[in-house]
Design a protein around this motif. Structure first.
Motif, PDB file in Angstrom:
ATOM      1  N   ILE A 136      41.866  44.606  31.788  1.00 18.96           N
ATOM      2  CA  ILE A 136      41.861  43.688  30.652  1.00 18.96           C
ATOM      3  C   ILE A 136      41.199  42.380  31.083  1.00 18.96           C
ATOM      4  N   VAL A 137      40.283  41.900  30.279  1.00 16.28           N
ATOM      5  CA  VAL A 137      39.687  40.586  30.503  1.00 16.28           C
ATOM      6  C   VAL A 137      40.165  39.693  29.369  1.00 16.28           C
ATOM      7  N   ALA A 138      40.725  38.547  29.735  1.00 12.38           N
ATOM      8  CA  ALA A 138      41.271  37.629  28.734  1.00 12.38           C
ATOM      9  C   ALA A 138      40.855  36.201  29.060  1.00 12.38           C
ATOM     10  N   VAL A 139      41.087  35.313  28.117  1.00 12.98           N
ATOM     11  CA  VAL A 139      40.774  33.896  28.289  1.00 12.98           C
ATOM     12  C   VAL A 139      42.033  33.084  28.017  1.00 12.98           C
ATOM     13  N   ASP A 140      42.331  32.162  28.923  1.00 21.50           N
ATOM     14  CA  ASP A 140      43.425  31.214  28.735  1.00 21.50           C
ATOM     15  C   ASP A 140      42.789  29.830  28.688  1.00 21.50           C
ATOM     16  N   THR A 141      42.552  29.330  27.497  1.00 16.80           N
ATOM     17  CA  THR A 141      41.801  28.076  27.336  1.00 16.80           C
ATOM     18  C   THR A 141      42.514  26.865  27.938  1.00 16.80           C
ATOM     19  N   ARG A 142      43.801  26.979  28.207  1.00 20.17           N
ATOM     20  CA  ARG A 142      44.551  25.851  28.777  1.00 20.17           C
ATOM     21  C   ARG A 142      44.503  25.805  30.298  1.00 20.17           C
ATOM     22  N   ALA A 143      44.034  26.871  30.929  1.00 17.46           N
ATOM     23  CA  ALA A 143      44.071  26.976  32.394  1.00 17.46           C
ATOM     24  C   ALA A 143      42.833  26.360  33.050  1.00 17.46           C
ATOM     25  N   ARG A 144      43.011  25.944  34.305  1.00 14.88           N
ATOM     26  CA  ARG A 144      41.885  25.434  35.085  1.00 14.88           C
ATOM     27  C   ARG A 144      40.869  26.539  35.364  1.00 14.88           C
ATOM     28  N   LEU A 149      41.146  38.396  34.759  1.00 16.37           N
ATOM     29  CA  LEU A 149      40.827  39.810  34.923  1.00 16.37           C
ATOM     30  C   LEU A 149      42.092  40.482  35.440  1.00 16.37           C
ATOM     31  N   ARG A 150      42.672  41.361  34.623  1.00 12.81           N
ATOM     32  CA  ARG A 150      43.933  42.023  34.972  1.00 12.81           C
ATOM     33  C   ARG A 150      43.692  43.497  35.246  1.00 12.81           C
ATOM     34  N   PHE A 151      44.171  43.978  36.391  1.00 12.31           N
ATOM     35  CA  PHE A 151      44.099  45.405  36.713  1.00 12.31           C
ATOM     36  C   PHE A 151      45.067  45.708  37.840  1.00 12.31           C
ATOM     37  N   ALA A 152      45.633  46.884  37.805  1.00  5.91           N
ATOM     38  CA  ALA A 152      46.526  47.383  38.866  1.00  5.91           C
ATOM     39  C   ALA A 152      47.615  46.384  39.242  1.00  5.91           C
ATOM     40  N   VAL A 160      46.243  39.871  38.745  1.00  9.46           N
ATOM     41  CA  VAL A 160      45.532  39.011  37.805  1.00  9.46           C
ATOM     42  C   VAL A 160      44.630  38.106  38.628  1.00  9.46           C
ATOM     43  N   LEU A 161      43.330  38.216  38.391  1.00 10.73           N
ATOM     44  CA  LEU A 161      42.370  37.338  39.047  1.00 10.73           C
ATOM     45  C   LEU A 161      41.975  36.265  38.050  1.00 10.73           C
ATOM     46  N   ALA A 162      42.164  35.008  38.406  1.00 12.54           N
ATOM     47  CA  ALA A 162      41.805  33.896  37.539  1.00 12.54           C
ATOM     48  C   ALA A 162      40.525  33.267  38.076  1.00 12.54           C
ATOM     49  N   MET A 163      39.533  33.110  37.195  1.00  6.96           N
ATOM     50  CA  MET A 163      38.231  32.610  37.618  1.00  6.96           C
ATOM     51  C   MET A 163      37.728  31.538  36.667  1.00  6.96           C
ATOM     52  N   THR A 164      36.865  30.694  37.200  1.00  6.36           N
ATOM     53  CA  THR A 164      36.130  29.776  36.343  1.00  6.36           C
ATOM     54  C   THR A 164      35.019  30.579  35.668  1.00  6.36           C
TER      55      THR A 164
END
Length: 57
Positions: free
Chosen positions: A11-19, A24-27, A30-34
């Motif tokens: 799953i690829v999602a966007v959290d507009t409030r996060a830095r 990217l969520r799998f297994a 959760v990988l958080a990227m700019t």
């Protein structure tokens, strides 16, 4: 190690409030990227896919 789509939903999602708003969520991870990091990863994946495709021809 092999990660297959049969055993893992990606799953690829966007959290507009996060830095780092691209998620990217799998297994269970959760990988958080700019946006720049996400584009760089996408470019690297695309380049390697092209290289692998050329090698298999």
């Amino acid at each position: 190690m092999r990660l297959t789509t049969d055993t893992c939903t990606t799953i690829v999602a966007v959290d507009t409030r996060a830095r780092r708003p691209i998620l990217l969520r799998f297994a269970g991870l959760v990988l958080a990227m700019t946006p720049t990091e996400a584009r760089t990863l996408a470019d690297q994946l695309h380049d390697r896919a092209d290289t692998a495709e050329e090698a298999n021809q």
